[in-house]
Design a protein around this motif. Structure first.
Motif, mmCIF file in Angstrom:
data_model
loop_
_atom_site.group_PDB
_atom_site.id
_atom_site.type_symbol
_atom_site.label_atom_id
_atom_site.label_comp_id
_atom_site.label_asym_id
_atom_site.label_seq_id
_atom_site.Cartn_x
_atom_site.Cartn_y
_atom_site.Cartn_z
ATOM 1 N N TYR A 158 37.008 36.146 38.134
ATOM 2 C CA TYR A 158 38.315 36.806 38.106
ATOM 3 C C TYR A 158 38.167 38.316 38.015
ATOM 4 O O TYR A 158 37.221 38.813 37.425
ATOM 5 C CB TYR A 158 39.128 36.323 36.900
ATOM 6 C CG TYR A 158 39.430 34.848 36.923
ATOM 7 C CD1 TYR A 158 40.392 34.337 37.786
ATOM 8 C CD2 TYR A 158 38.760 33.969 36.076
ATOM 9 C CE1 TYR A 158 40.674 32.977 37.811
ATOM 10 C CE2 TYR A 158 39.042 32.609 36.101
ATOM 11 C CZ TYR A 158 40.004 32.119 36.967
ATOM 12 O OH TYR A 158 40.281 30.787 36.996
ATOM 13 N N SER A 159 39.165 39.023 38.564
ATOM 14 C CA SER A 159 39.209 40.485 38.419
ATOM 15 C C SER A 159 39.790 40.813 37.045
ATOM 16 O O SER A 159 40.437 39.970 36.416
ATOM 17 C CB SER A 159 40.096 41.088 39.504
ATOM 18 O OG SER A 159 41.460 40.783 39.241
ATOM 19 N N GLU A 173 43.473 40.107 37.013
ATOM 20 C CA GLU A 173 43.789 38.683 36.844
ATOM 21 C C GLU A 173 43.563 38.247 35.398
ATOM 22 O O GLU A 173 44.357 37.496 34.837
ATOM 23 C CB GLU A 173 42.914 37.833 37.765
ATOM 24 C CG GLU A 173 43.241 37.967 39.236
ATOM 25 C CD GLU A 173 42.218 37.286 40.131
ATOM 26 O OE1 GLU A 173 42.653 36.533 41.018
ATOM 27 O OE2 GLU A 173 41.000 37.497 39.936
ATOM 28 N N ILE A 174 42.489 38.742 34.809
ATOM 29 C CA ILE A 174 42.136 38.333 33.450
ATOM 30 C C ILE A 174 43.193 38.771 32.441
ATOM 31 O O ILE A 174 43.642 37.976 31.628
ATOM 32 C CB ILE A 174 40.728 38.844 33.063
ATOM 33 C CG1 ILE A 174 39.681 38.051 33.846
ATOM 34 C CG2 ILE A 174 40.498 38.728 31.557
ATOM 35 C CD1 ILE A 174 38.269 38.587 33.747
ATOM 36 N N GLU A 196 46.284 39.503 32.984
ATOM 37 C CA GLU A 196 47.526 38.778 33.297
ATOM 38 C C GLU A 196 47.465 37.349 32.747
ATOM 39 O O GLU A 196 48.380 36.892 32.082
ATOM 40 C CB GLU A 196 47.717 38.709 34.823
ATOM 41 C CG GLU A 196 48.170 39.998 35.453
ATOM 42 C CD GLU A 196 49.672 40.162 35.414
ATOM 43 O OE1 GLU A 196 50.403 39.162 35.456
ATOM 44 O OE2 GLU A 196 50.118 41.311 35.316
ATOM 45 N N MET A 197 46.371 36.655 33.029
ATOM 46 C CA MET A 197 46.221 35.258 32.631
ATOM 47 C C MET A 197 46.109 35.101 31.116
ATOM 48 O O MET A 197 46.422 34.050 30.573
ATOM 49 C CB MET A 197 44.982 34.648 33.297
ATOM 50 C CG MET A 197 45.120 34.516 34.799
ATOM 51 S SD MET A 197 43.533 34.203 35.613
ATOM 52 C CE MET A 197 43.179 32.552 35.044
ATOM 53 N N GLU A 248 47.332 46.624 31.537
ATOM 54 C CA GLU A 248 45.893 46.865 31.481
ATOM 55 C C GLU A 248 45.500 47.771 30.309
ATOM 56 O O GLU A 248 44.480 47.558 29.671
ATOM 57 C CB GLU A 248 45.436 47.480 32.811
ATOM 58 C CG GLU A 248 43.958 47.352 33.038
ATOM 59 C CD GLU A 248 43.532 47.761 34.446
ATOM 60 O OE1 GLU A 248 42.318 47.803 34.674
ATOM 61 O OE2 GLU A 248 44.409 48.031 35.302
#
Length: 117
Positions: free
Chosen positions: A79-80, A83-84, A86-87, A93
Motif C-alpha cells: 500500500y501507498s 492508502e495506509i 486512509e485505511m 496525512e
C-alpha cells in the motif's frame, strides 16, 4: 483497587473496537463506542483516564498506528502511504505522520525501513 465493572468495561470496549475495527472510522466519537458497549461517555472517559492513563483519541490512535504498521509491512498488496492513512482511519496525512511518530518515535517511512528488510 480496580472496580470489577471497570475491568469489564475495558474488556468490552477493547473487544468492540477490535472486532468491529471501529478505529478505521474517520471521526469516531466516544459516544459511538459508549453506545456499542452499553455504557456512557463519562464512564468510558473516566476508565481511559484513570485506568489506562490515556485519552479517548490516544486510545483510538494507538489502534490506528498498530493497524498502519501492519499495512506498512504488508507485501501483498503493498500500500501507498496515502492508502495506509486512509485505511487506518486518520483524517489526513499530516495528522497520520504526527501521531505515528508520537507513538513509535519514527516516521512511517523510517519505521518501514527498519521493519521491512
Amino acid at each position: 483497587d480496580t472496580n470489577p465493572e471497570y475491568l469489564l468495561l475495558g474488556e468490552t470496549m477493547c473487544r468492540v473496537v477490535e472486532s468491529r475495527q471501529l478505529f478505521r472510522q474517520k471521526g469516531l466519537l466516544i459516544t459511538d463506542v459508549a453506545k456499542l458497549t452499553g455504557s456512557n461517555r463519562t464512564y468510558i472517559s473516566n476508565y481511559l483516564n484513570k485506568e489506562l492513563n490515556t485519552s479517548f483519541s490516544d486510545f483510538i490512535n494507538s489502534y490506528r498506528v498498530e493497524y498502519a504498521k501492519s499495512l506498512l509491512t504488508s507485501k501483498d498488496p503493498e500500500y501507498s502511504i496515502l492508502e495506509i492513512f486512509e485505511m487506518s482511519g486518520f483524517t489526513n496525512e499530516v495528522s497520520f505522520y504526527r501521531i505515528f511518530k508520537k507513538h513509535t518515535g519514527v516516521t512511517p517511512k523510517q519505521w518501514n525501513k527498519q521493519h521491512c528488510k
